[in-house]
Write a protein that holds these residues in place. Structure first.
Motif: not given
Length: 340
Positions: A62-71
């Motif tokens: 998640i922290y590698k690509q947080p911009e793609k994950l809602s929340g």
């Protein structure tokens, strides 16, 4: 209360230890194709995922690509908003009920800015920074070294990387206030962590804990929160009261009337509580399974006029709704006080 499925295995409730019946088998995990069983404890009104085990690998992904994950994309938006704000605490308070609860309580508990404050699970560091900018004596603690490094680079040296369960034994420092937002639902040992908070507090000290509220939705709702193992438990006031009893805290709960009245309930879209229904999950190779919808563009007042008239008509209903529901929010604000 939910009827258990006949013959379904019960599992022990992580809070009270009672056998908790299976509520839903094979619920989609955050990372496909894993699934979890959802159990519901009749004694302390907790829903929890089984296996009750967190997975650090999911967070790394998640922290590698947080911009793609809602929340998680919202954490990045918040970090940037806070970094660019003159009054970051006000910016956060306007943004979400949990930050309003923290700002409101800390202001009441620490009017003269003398309290020693610790934020546990500070993540990217913006809430610690916002309280620091408002004049409070605060440090942030997180178990993730990458999160702590990022926080130090963005905001300065007020962060420490440590496990909260180890920290009390390694420091003599004790705190008047501990802040812990949206952490407890991720924990596989919530009672141990609460006991550690108690050890870090001075007698009479207070831990301010927020978590998504199961009470906000109908009793029939099943797991309307982030997919396991990102969230492992979905708490109600009843389950938090039971936790307080077991860790020798006195507990009370925030009243969100001030926040809701300021927001005029229902006019501003809250975060999507239904996103627990399998939205925004990771594929087996950690690619987001869904794309985020594009941000809403600002509407101009003239486009909004028909809406404004509808809102006028709604105003009296909104006032009534505020009277009925205003002390609630989609999060619980729990105030755990250490009494010796």
């Amino acid at each position: 209360s939910h009827a258990a499925m006949p013959g379904a295995a019960a599992n022990p409730c992580p809070i009270c230890g009672e056998a908790a019946p299976l509520l839903r088998a094979g619920y989609a995990g955050y990372r496909a194709p894993t699934t979890f069983d959802i159990h519901a404890c009749d004694k302390c009104d907790l829903q929890f995922a089984w296996p009750f085990k967190s997975d650090g690998g999911v967070y790394d992904a998640i922290y590698k690509q947080p911009e793609k994950l809602s929340g998680y994309d919202r954490y990045l938006r918040l970090r940037n908003a806070v970094r660019d704000s003159v009054e970051p605490l006000a910016t956060l308070s306007d943004f979400e009920a949990m930050y309003w609860f923290i700002a409101d309580r800390v202001k009441a508990l620490d009017p003269d800015r003398k309290a020693k404050i610790l934020e546990v699970g500070c993540g990217l560091g913006y809430l610690t920074h916002a309280l620091k900018t408002a004049g409070h004596d605060i440090r942030g603690l997180d178990i993730s070294s990458s999160a702590v490094e990022a926080a130090k680079q963005t905001y300065g040296p007020y962060y420490v990387c440590a496990d909260v369960n180890v920290f009390p034994a390694t420091t003599d420092e004790r705190f008047d206030i501990i802040v812990m937002t949206e952490v407890v639902e991720h924990l596989e040992e919530p009672l141990a962590v609460l006991s550690s908070l108690r050890a870090l507090l001075k007698p009479g000290g207070v831990a301010l804990v927020s978590t998504p509220s199961k009470d906000f939705l109908p009793q029939s709702a099943v797991w309307r929160t982030d997919n396991p193992p990102v969230h492992l438990a979905w708490y109600s006031k009843t389950s938090l009261r039971e936790m307080a009893r077991r860790t020798q805290f006195r507990i009370s709960f925030a009243d969100f009337r001030g926040y809701n009245t300021a927001k005029v309930a229902g006019l501003e879209a809250p975060r999507d509580l239904a996103s627990g229904a399998g939205a925004f999950r990771l594929s087996p190779d950690n690619q987001p399974l869904d794309t985020l919808s594009p941000p809403r563009t600002e509407t101009f007042v003239n486009q909004a006029l028909p809406d404004l008239r509808r809102i006028e008509r709604r105003a009296k209903y909104i006032r009534r709704a505020l009277e009925l529901y205003a002390e609630q929010a989609d999060v619980l604000g729990a105030i755990f006080q250490r009494v010796d």
